[in-house]
Motif scaffolding. Structure first.
Motif, short mmCIF file in Angstrom:
data_model
loop_
_atom_site.label_atom_id
_atom_site.label_comp_id
_atom_site.label_asym_id
_atom_site.label_seq_id
_atom_site.Cartn_x
_atom_site.Cartn_y
_atom_site.Cartn_z
N ALA A 115 0.81 -1.22 0.00
CA ALA A 115 0.00 0.00 0.00
C ALA A 115 0.84 1.27 0.00
CB ALA A 115 -0.94 0.00 1.21
N SER A 116 2.05 1.20 0.52
CA SER A 116 2.88 2.40 0.64
C SER A 116 3.67 2.71 -0.63
CB SER A 116 3.86 2.25 1.81
OG SER A 116 3.16 2.18 3.03
N THR A 117 3.94 1.69 -1.43
CA THR A 117 4.84 1.90 -2.56
C THR A 117 4.17 1.83 -3.93
OG1 THR A 117 5.44 -0.46 -2.62
CG2 THR A 117 6.80 1.00 -1.26
N VAL A 118 3.03 1.15 -4.05
CA VAL A 118 2.39 1.03 -5.36
C VAL A 118 1.80 2.38 -5.78
CG1 VAL A 118 0.13 0.33 -4.44
CG2 VAL A 118 0.81 -0.37 -6.75
N ASN A 138 2.23 -1.62 5.53
CA ASN A 138 3.29 -2.28 6.29
C ASN A 138 3.04 -2.15 7.78
OD1 ASN A 138 4.84 -2.91 3.96
ND2 ASN A 138 5.66 -0.83 3.94
N PHE A 139 3.74 -2.98 8.58
CA PHE A 139 3.87 -2.70 10.01
C PHE A 139 5.27 -2.17 10.25
CE2 PHE A 139 4.24 -7.54 10.03
CZ PHE A 139 5.63 -7.57 10.08
N TYR A 140 5.47 -1.50 11.40
CA TYR A 140 6.70 -0.77 11.63
C TYR A 140 7.29 -1.11 13.00
CZ TYR A 140 5.24 1.74 7.51
OH TYR A 140 4.87 2.05 6.22
N PRO A 141 8.32 -1.98 13.02
CA PRO A 141 8.91 -2.39 14.30
C PRO A 141 9.61 -1.25 15.06
CG PRO A 141 9.49 -3.91 12.52
CD PRO A 141 8.88 -2.72 11.88
N LEU A 147 3.13 5.01 10.41
CA LEU A 147 2.45 6.02 9.61
C LEU A 147 1.69 7.00 10.48
CD1 LEU A 147 0.98 3.85 6.70
CD2 LEU A 147 3.22 4.95 6.86
N ASP A 148 1.55 8.23 9.97
CA ASP A 148 0.68 9.20 10.62
C ASP A 148 -0.72 9.09 10.02
OD1 ASP A 148 0.31 11.24 8.34
OD2 ASP A 148 2.49 11.21 8.53
N PRO A 185 2.71 -2.09 14.78
CA PRO A 185 1.53 -1.39 14.28
C PRO A 185 1.78 -0.78 12.91
CG PRO A 185 2.74 0.09 15.70
CD PRO A 185 3.53 -1.22 15.65
N THR A 186 0.69 -0.47 12.21
CA THR A 186 0.79 0.36 11.01
C THR A 186 0.82 1.83 11.39
OG1 THR A 186 -0.27 -1.24 9.51
CG2 THR A 186 -0.44 1.09 8.93
N LEU A 187 -0.09 2.25 12.29
CA LEU A 187 -0.12 3.63 12.75
C LEU A 187 0.78 3.80 13.97
CD1 LEU A 187 -3.92 4.61 12.53
CD2 LEU A 187 -2.06 5.47 11.12
N GLU A 188 1.63 4.80 13.93
CA GLU A 188 2.58 4.99 15.03
C GLU A 188 1.88 5.22 16.36
OE1 GLU A 188 5.79 5.00 17.24
OE2 GLU A 188 5.81 4.53 15.10
#
Length: 347
Positions: A115-118, A138-141, A147-148, A185-188
């Motif tokens: 979803a972030s790059t296409v 994505n999820f963000y370790p 994401l905001d 999470p996806t959202l920070e």
């Protein structure tokens, strides 16, 4: 699109996840990656195939993260053949594949894009070629990299307008995945919050089509809260109430259809709990977000009405504060839409 929460499955923690997964039943979506470098070992392909066969044989819908190198790793001629071999339901195509190659896959099986790059143009072209094309955030370790809200909302809207279903992740609350162990999470702003709060926020405020727990662990209580919403549409809100109002626990309430943004008005409050009672003034303190309040006799015919406070309001001699939402769950209160059903719980 999905009528249950999805799980992320990792080869390194699969045995610990197995019991939770099997209790979820057939049709549950799971996400896994077939190219996590830190999980590679001599028997990686064999163990991954056994895991996938067990999951698909139990009715799980597997979304597998793959790349152009995955076919070589598993010694298959193409990704569709690999999907057939492993019992995969959908492929999340990562890097190394052209739009035309992805379109060819999409004609044969469900496809998930990043979803972030296409690009919107590519997403629309691929979506028009396949019967089911999705995009997964994505999820963000790493803390501070999630994401905001603005980017997440605008990107999700753009992808849905292109004809894609959109998927995202919430963090777990036990057995957080290493090496950082601070949630996936996806959202920070979801980092460190209870999974059910993050679920309510994504499901009700961001118009996503599927939600997955990014970490390998979620507690049974949090999973029960999420499943209750899927099963009967009721949001559970853990709260601390003054003992004289403990009868409010476990009762299903409805957010009045004309509730303003700064509070949730309990449609059934006077009928359920306090109709006919004389509510004496007491604890008429400032109403901070998360406060649970009841109108006292100084409010005349409104006496007995109950509210959940979403924005700070000043103290009022006509309003008693009788409890509060437990820490971490205010996000659920802020997600309640007018007409939505909810229940206060002790834990």
């Amino acid at each position: 699109m999905f009528d249950s929460i999805g799980f992320s499955v990792y080869l390194s923690s699969f045995e610990n996840q197995r019991s939770t997964l099997l209790r979820s039943g057939g049709g549950t979506p799971v996400f896994l990656s077939l190219h996590i470098s830190e999980e590679f070992r001599p028997d990686y392909c064999r163990l991954s195939e056994n895991m996938c066969r067990m999951l698909s044989g139990s009715g799980f819908r597997i979304i597998a993260d793959v790349s152009a190198k995955t076919v070589d790793q598993f010694n298959e001629p193409d990704l569709v053949r690999l999907a057939e071999r492993l019992g995969l339901w959908a492929l999340r195509v990562d890097y190394g594949l052209s739009d035309d190659e992805i379109i060819e896959i999409a004609r044969k099986m469900p496809v998930v894009l990043n979803a972030s790059t296409v690009s919107a143009e590519s997403a629309k072209k691929i979506a028009s070629a396949g019967s089911l094309v999705m995009a997964m955030h994505n999820f963000y370790p790493r803390p501070e990299t999630g994401l905001d809200d603005e980017f997440f909302r605008s990107r999700t809207r753009e992808l849905r307008e292109a004809g894609l279903k959109v998927l995202a992740f919430i963090p777990g609350d036990i057995n957080l995945r290493g090496p950082i162990h601070e949630g996936l999470p996806t959202l920070e702003r979801h980092r460190g919050l209870p999974p059910s709060s993050c679920f309510a926020d994504l499901y009700l405020n961001f118009d996503v089509d599927g939600i997955f727990v990014g970490d390998p662990g979620i507690s049974e209580r949090e999973l029960m809260r999420i499943n209750r919403f899927f099963d009967d549409g009721v949001l559970e809100i853990p709260a601390e109430l003054d003992e004289e109002y403990s009868s409010l626990y476990g009762r299903i309430f409805t957010c009045r259809p004309d509730s303003p943004s700064w509070m949730v008005r309990f449609a059934e409050s006077r009928t359920y709990s306090c109709f006919g009672r004389k509510i004496a003034p007491g604890k008429c303190t400032e109403r901070v977000p998360g406060s649970i309040t009841i109108d006292n006799e100084n409010y005349g015919r409104y006496s007995g009405e109950i509210q959940l406070i979403r924005s700070s309001l000043p103290a009022d001699p006509r309003v008693n504060v009788i409890g509060k939402v437990k820490e971490g769950y205010l996000l659920i209160v802020n997600s309640i839409r007018n007409g939505e059903r909810f229940v206060l719980t002790r834990n």
